[in-house]
Design a protein around this motif. Structure first.
Motif, PDB file in Angstrom:
ATOM      1  N   ILE A   4       0.836  -1.206   0.000  1.00  0.00           N
ATOM      2  CA  ILE A   4       0.000   0.000   0.000  1.00  0.00           C
ATOM      3  C   ILE A   4       0.871   1.257   0.000  1.00  0.00           C
ATOM      4  O   ILE A   4       0.641   2.196  -0.768  1.00  0.00           O
ATOM      5  CB  ILE A   4      -0.951   0.000   1.213  1.00  0.00           C
ATOM      6  CG1 ILE A   4      -2.017  -1.083   1.047  1.00  0.00           C
ATOM      7  CG2 ILE A   4      -1.612   1.374   1.387  1.00  0.00           C
ATOM      8  CD1 ILE A   4      -2.886  -1.285   2.279  1.00  0.00           C
ATOM      9  N   ASN A  35       1.204   4.121  -2.887  1.00  0.00           N
ATOM     10  CA  ASN A  35       0.433   5.326  -2.561  1.00  0.00           C
ATOM     11  C   ASN A  35       1.165   6.335  -1.675  1.00  0.00           C
ATOM     12  O   ASN A  35       0.573   7.351  -1.309  1.00  0.00           O
ATOM     13  CB  ASN A  35      -0.870   4.920  -1.867  1.00  0.00           C
ATOM     14  CG  ASN A  35      -1.714   3.993  -2.702  1.00  0.00           C
ATOM     15  OD1 ASN A  35      -2.467   4.427  -3.565  1.00  0.00           O
ATOM     16  ND2 ASN A  35      -1.598   2.693  -2.447  1.00  0.00           N
ATOM     17  N   ILE A  74       1.620   8.337   2.621  1.00  0.00           N
ATOM     18  CA  ILE A  74       0.269   7.997   3.050  1.00  0.00           C
ATOM     19  C   ILE A  74       0.259   7.913   4.571  1.00  0.00           C
ATOM     20  O   ILE A  74       1.221   7.451   5.185  1.00  0.00           O
ATOM     21  CB  ILE A  74      -0.182   6.664   2.406  1.00  0.00           C
ATOM     22  CG1 ILE A  74      -1.634   6.343   2.776  1.00  0.00           C
ATOM     23  CG2 ILE A  74       0.750   5.525   2.794  1.00  0.00           C
ATOM     24  CD1 ILE A  74      -2.192   5.143   2.005  1.00  0.00           C
ATOM     25  N   GLN A 112      -5.003   6.438   6.705  1.00  0.00           N
ATOM     26  CA  GLN A 112      -5.370   6.031   5.348  1.00  0.00           C
ATOM     27  C   GLN A 112      -5.033   4.560   5.092  1.00  0.00           C
ATOM     28  O   GLN A 112      -5.786   3.846   4.424  1.00  0.00           O
ATOM     29  CB  GLN A 112      -4.651   6.932   4.330  1.00  0.00           C
ATOM     30  CG  GLN A 112      -5.166   8.366   4.333  1.00  0.00           C
ATOM     31  CD  GLN A 112      -4.309   9.282   3.503  1.00  0.00           C
ATOM     32  OE1 GLN A 112      -3.086   9.111   3.400  1.00  0.00           O
ATOM     33  NE2 GLN A 112      -4.937  10.296   2.907  1.00  0.00           N
ATOM     34  N   ARG A 117      -7.779   1.428   4.227  1.00  0.00           N
ATOM     35  CA  ARG A 117      -7.663   0.498   3.098  1.00  0.00           C
ATOM     36  C   ARG A 117      -7.719  -0.961   3.555  1.00  0.00           C
ATOM     37  O   ARG A 117      -8.117  -1.847   2.801  1.00  0.00           O
ATOM     38  CB  ARG A 117      -6.359   0.764   2.336  1.00  0.00           C
ATOM     39  CG  ARG A 117      -6.386   2.064   1.539  1.00  0.00           C
ATOM     40  CD  ARG A 117      -5.017   2.369   0.965  1.00  0.00           C
ATOM     41  NE  ARG A 117      -5.048   3.593   0.188  1.00  0.00           N
ATOM     42  CZ  ARG A 117      -5.251   3.665  -1.130  1.00  0.00           C
ATOM     43  NH1 ARG A 117      -5.454   2.550  -1.817  1.00  0.00           N
ATOM     44  NH2 ARG A 117      -5.268   4.821  -1.752  1.00  0.00           N
TER      45      ARG A 117
END
Length: 209
Positions: A13, A17, A20, A24, A28
């Protein structure tokens, strides 16, 4: 270091991304921030992720092998050194052999009456001295030891990797860790091939990485 499934998902993740935030990431994964806190701490301390206040988490791009290499390159002698086994110059070869076997070591460090390093005894030195000799109690170790300046030493703040290279290049089993004084070298520890092995084993401990 072997990551858990959840930790691997967190890395993926962040990789796709980042930057982050922890919130957040938690969203997810449909988890709470508190649930992820231990995983994020482990990934940050181990070097897989980097964290910046008010920005979030970044992927460092480093492989597990690179992280292990970086870690061991930072190890210093004082983190792993062991207690030195010391004998005096006047100690007999017989007593030195007994000490070596009782302490289960491959190297003895010899000091003078002022406790400064003057020599080193290996198994080979003692074996060579014992062949053909009838009375090993009559021979003092200062006669057969390897003397200064033909002794390789290290200091407590030396890198353990450098010491490992010395052991390999010199083809010896152990080095004394010394402290420099005006009058000579004081023996404060020892580093052996077993010490180096212990350092590598510690790398398999998740807490050490």
């Amino acid at each position: 270091m072997e990551l858990s499934n959840r930790q691997e998902k967190i890395v993926e993740i962040v990789k796709g991304n980042g930057p982050i935030t922890g919130e957040q990431i938690a969203e997810r994964l449909n988890l709470t921030r508190a649930t992820l806190r231990p995983d994020l701490a482990i990934l940050t301390m181990s070097g897989f992720l980097d964290a910046r206040p008010r920005v979030g988490y970044f992927y460092t791009g480093k492989t597990g092998f690179e992280l292990i290499t970086e870690k061991i390159k930072k190890y210093k002698v004082h983190e792993f050194q062991q207690i030195p086994i010391i004998v005096k110059e006047s100690t007999s070869v017989y007593d030195a052999i007994s000490t070596m076997f009782l302490e289960d070591v491959g190297t003895l460090f010899v000091v003078n009456e002022n406790t400064y390093l003057t020599g080193i005894l290996s198994r080979k030195d003692l074996l060579r001295a014992s062949i053909g000799q009838k009375d090993l109690n009559a021979i003092a170790v200062h006669i057969i030891m390897t003397r200064m300046p033909n002794i390789t030493v290290c200091r407590k703040d030396d890198l353990l990797l450098d010491v490992a290279n010395k052991l390999i290049n010199k083809q010896i089993d152990g080095l004394p860790v010394v402290k420099d004084t005006e009058n000579g070298l004081l023996v404060i520890g020892r580093v052996t091939k077993t010490t180096i092995t212990r350092a590598f084993v510690e790398l398999t401990n998740e807490k050490a990485i």
